[in-house]
Design a protein around this motif. Structure first.
Motif, PDB file in Angstrom:
ATOM      1  N   ARG A 116       0.818  -1.221   0.000  1.00 14.07           N
ATOM      2  CA  ARG A 116       0.000   0.000   0.000  1.00 14.07           C
ATOM      3  C   ARG A 116       0.848   1.266   0.000  1.00 14.07           C
ATOM      4  N   HIS A 117       2.123   1.138   0.372  1.00 16.74           N
ATOM      5  CA  HIS A 117       2.953   2.323   0.553  1.00 16.74           C
ATOM      6  C   HIS A 117       3.987   2.482  -0.561  1.00 16.74           C
ATOM      7  N   GLN A 118       4.424   3.703  -0.748  1.00 12.18           N
ATOM      8  CA  GLN A 118       5.524   3.980  -1.666  1.00 12.18           C
ATOM      9  C   GLN A 118       6.796   3.353  -1.101  1.00 12.18           C
ATOM     10  N   PRO A 119       7.815   3.126  -1.960  1.00 11.75           N
ATOM     11  CA  PRO A 119       9.068   2.543  -1.473  1.00 11.75           C
ATOM     12  C   PRO A 119       9.614   3.306  -0.267  1.00 11.75           C
ATOM     13  N   GLN A 120       9.893   2.557   0.786  1.00 12.36           N
ATOM     14  CA  GLN A 120      10.372   3.141   2.040  1.00 12.36           C
ATOM     15  C   GLN A 120      11.884   2.996   2.153  1.00 12.36           C
ATOM     16  N   THR A 121      12.530   4.035   2.620  1.00 11.94           N
ATOM     17  CA  THR A 121      13.987   4.036   2.733  1.00 11.94           C
ATOM     18  C   THR A 121      14.480   2.872   3.573  1.00 11.94           C
ATOM     19  N   ILE A 122      13.793   2.582   4.679  1.00 12.03           N
ATOM     20  CA  ILE A 122      14.254   1.521   5.580  1.00 12.03           C
ATOM     21  C   ILE A 122      14.249   0.157   4.882  1.00 12.03           C
ATOM     22  N   ASP A 123      13.247  -0.088   4.023  1.00 19.49           N
ATOM     23  CA  ASP A 123      13.191  -1.345   3.273  1.00 19.49           C
ATOM     24  C   ASP A 123      14.280  -1.387   2.209  1.00 19.49           C
ATOM     25  N   LEU A 124      14.457  -0.279   1.491  1.00 17.57           N
ATOM     26  CA  LEU A 124      15.455  -0.216   0.425  1.00 17.57           C
ATOM     27  C   LEU A 124      16.867  -0.387   0.980  1.00 17.57           C
ATOM     28  N   GLU A 125      17.128   0.232   2.124  1.00 16.07           N
ATOM     29  CA  GLU A 125      18.451   0.109   2.738  1.00 16.07           C
ATOM     30  C   GLU A 125      18.713  -1.316   3.200  1.00 16.07           C
ATOM     31  N   PHE A 126      17.674  -1.979   3.708  1.00 11.40           N
ATOM     32  CA  PHE A 126      17.845  -3.365   4.149  1.00 11.40           C
ATOM     33  C   PHE A 126      18.122  -4.272   2.956  1.00 11.40           C
ATOM     34  N   MET A 127      17.395  -4.078   1.860  1.00 10.85           N
ATOM     35  CA  MET A 127      17.649  -4.867   0.653  1.00 10.85           C
ATOM     36  C   MET A 127      19.063  -4.613   0.126  1.00 10.85           C
ATOM     37  N   GLN A 128      19.504  -3.373   0.211  1.00 15.29           N
ATOM     38  CA  GLN A 128      20.859  -3.040  -0.227  1.00 15.29           C
ATOM     39  C   GLN A 128      21.889  -3.789   0.613  1.00 15.29           C
ATOM     40  N   TRP A 129      21.641  -3.855   1.924  1.00 20.37           N
ATOM     41  CA  TRP A 129      22.553  -4.583   2.816  1.00 20.37           C
ATOM     42  C   TRP A 129      22.597  -6.065   2.435  1.00 20.37           C
ATOM     43  N   LEU A 130      21.426  -6.647   2.151  1.00 19.53           N
ATOM     44  CA  LEU A 130      21.386  -8.054   1.750  1.00 19.53           C
ATOM     45  C   LEU A 130      22.212  -8.269   0.485  1.00 19.53           C
ATOM     46  N   GLY A 131      22.043  -7.376  -0.487  1.00 15.03           N
ATOM     47  CA  GLY A 131      22.798  -7.506  -1.729  1.00 15.03           C
ATOM     48  C   GLY A 131      24.294  -7.389  -1.507  1.00 15.03           C
ATOM     49  N   GLU A 132      24.708  -6.426  -0.703  1.00 12.86           N
ATOM     50  CA  GLU A 132      26.131  -6.211  -0.438  1.00 12.86           C
ATOM     51  C   GLU A 132      26.747  -7.377   0.319  1.00 12.86           C
ATOM     52  N   ASN A 133      25.916  -8.106   1.070  1.00 13.07           N
ATOM     53  CA  ASN A 133      26.412  -9.243   1.846  1.00 13.07           C
ATOM     54  C   ASN A 133      26.099 -10.582   1.179  1.00 13.07           C
ATOM     55  N   ASN A 134      25.698 -10.515  -0.095  1.00 10.04           N
ATOM     56  CA  ASN A 134      25.449 -11.725  -0.900  1.00 10.04           C
ATOM     57  C   ASN A 134      24.434 -12.673  -0.268  1.00 10.04           C
ATOM     58  N   VAL A 135      23.391 -12.087   0.334  1.00 10.57           N
ATOM     59  CA  VAL A 135      22.313 -12.887   0.913  1.00 10.57           C
ATOM     60  C   VAL A 135      21.174 -12.957  -0.114  1.00 10.57           C
ATOM     61  N   PRO A 136      20.884 -14.126  -0.676  1.00  7.18           N
ATOM     62  CA  PRO A 136      19.786 -14.233  -1.642  1.00  7.18           C
ATOM     63  C   PRO A 136      18.457 -13.859  -0.983  1.00  7.18           C
ATOM     64  N   PHE A 137      17.616 -13.123  -1.719  1.00  7.23           N
ATOM     65  CA  PHE A 137      16.326 -12.760  -1.147  1.00  7.23           C
ATOM     66  C   PHE A 137      15.294 -12.528  -2.235  1.00  7.23           C
ATOM     67  N   SER A 138      14.040 -12.630  -1.828  1.00  6.48           N
ATOM     68  CA  SER A 138      12.898 -12.257  -2.656  1.00  6.48           C
ATOM     69  C   SER A 138      12.083 -11.239  -1.867  1.00  6.48           C
ATOM     70  N   ILE A 139      11.297 -10.460  -2.587  1.00  5.53           N
ATOM     71  CA  ILE A 139      10.385  -9.512  -1.953  1.00  5.53           C
ATOM     72  C   ILE A 139       8.995 -10.138  -1.880  1.00  5.53           C
ATOM     73  N   ILE A 140       8.346 -10.005  -0.736  1.00  5.68           N
ATOM     74  CA  ILE A 140       6.946 -10.409  -0.617  1.00  5.68           C
ATOM     75  C   ILE A 140       6.126  -9.156  -0.349  1.00  5.68           C
ATOM     76  N   PHE A 141       5.314  -8.762  -1.327  1.00  2.00           N
ATOM     77  CA  PHE A 141       4.407  -7.642  -1.133  1.00  2.00           C
ATOM     78  C   PHE A 141       3.172  -8.155  -0.393  1.00  2.00           C
ATOM     79  N   THR A 142       2.861  -7.555   0.743  1.00  5.19           N
ATOM     80  CA  THR A 142       1.741  -8.000   1.570  1.00  5.19           C
ATOM     81  C   THR A 142       0.538  -7.062   1.434  1.00  5.19           C
ATOM     82  N   LYS A 143      -0.598  -7.521   1.938  1.00  3.23           N
ATOM     83  CA  LYS A 143      -1.837  -6.734   2.036  1.00  3.23           C
ATOM     84  C   LYS A 143      -2.369  -6.291   0.676  1.00  3.23           C
ATOM     85  N   ALA A 144      -2.191  -7.146  -0.333  1.00  2.00           N
ATOM     86  CA  ALA A 144      -2.651  -6.798  -1.679  1.00  2.00           C
ATOM     87  C   ALA A 144      -4.169  -6.687  -1.774  1.00  2.00           C
ATOM     88  N   ASP A 145      -4.889  -7.283  -0.823  1.00  2.00           N
ATOM     89  CA  ASP A 145      -6.351  -7.185  -0.840  1.00  2.00           C
ATOM     90  C   ASP A 145      -6.837  -5.766  -0.572  1.00  2.00           C
TER      91      ASP A 145
END
Length: 201
Positions: A116-145
């Protein structure tokens, strides 16, 4: 994949004390009010496997659940709006990052994002950390209803536009709704495929 069994194994704040088995693990994490416990209960078909609460920040430990006797679902503390002290947040951050960076059994993390929300800095920074540390991840968008199909498409595109500013490709993602069981089959099929690939290695 059909979930035949789901059982709580342990909670702790020390990666060294996590289960010693080499079963594959899938870690779920997101901001404290993103609906993580509801999603875990939805995909496992268990109404109270993960404890849901009206108060954000309920999960405060690394929680391991054994699924179908052959893989672990790991429920990690949320980040962001939890009503806890700064020292507690630092403690959470330490064992979360240690788990994600050091846990050999971790196959993939799933970062939950409220669609429901626009991209949040806290989420983007966490994903960036995962990428920099070579941690595989997927995004799960919640509350689509909570959104109409066109709005869902637009919000995913907004995330894609922001992420592609620094990422070569858009990370793998799922669109879910816990109340409607949306995305359950796709998510479990993805985990099943990863488990099969792990067995082939």
């Amino acid at each position: 994949m059909h979930i035949k069994s789901a059982e709580f194994i342990m909670s702790n704040s020390n990666v060294a004390k996590c289960p010693k088995s080499m079963l594959p693990e899938y870690a779920f994490i997101g901001r404290s009010n993103v609906g993580k416990s509801s999603l875990i209960n939805m995909i496992t078909g268990r109404k109270s496997l993960a404890k849901t609460s009206g108060r954000p920040g309920k999960t405060q430990l690394i929680n391991h659940f054994l699924i179908n006797k052959n893989w672990h679902l790991v429920d990690l503390p949320g980040y962001g709006y939890a009503r806890v002290s700064k020292s507690a947040k630092k403690t959470f951050q330490k064992f979360i990052t240690e788990y994600l960076a050091l846990r050999e059994q971790l196959v993939s993390a799933f970062v939950l994002v409220d669609i429901r929300h626009q991209p949040q800095t806290i989420d983007l920074e966490f994903m960036q950390w995962l990428g920099e540390n070579n941690v595989p991840f997927s995004i799960i968008f919640t509350k689509a209803d909570k959104l109409k199909p066109n709005a869902i498409k637009k919000h995913v595109e907004d995330y894609q536009n922001v992420l592609l500013e620094t990422w070569e490709t858009m990370p793998n993602y799922f669109i879910t709704s816990s109340s409607m069981s949306m995305g359950k089959e796709e998510l479990l099929h993805y985990i099943d495929e990863l488990n099969v690939n792990m067995e082939r290695i």
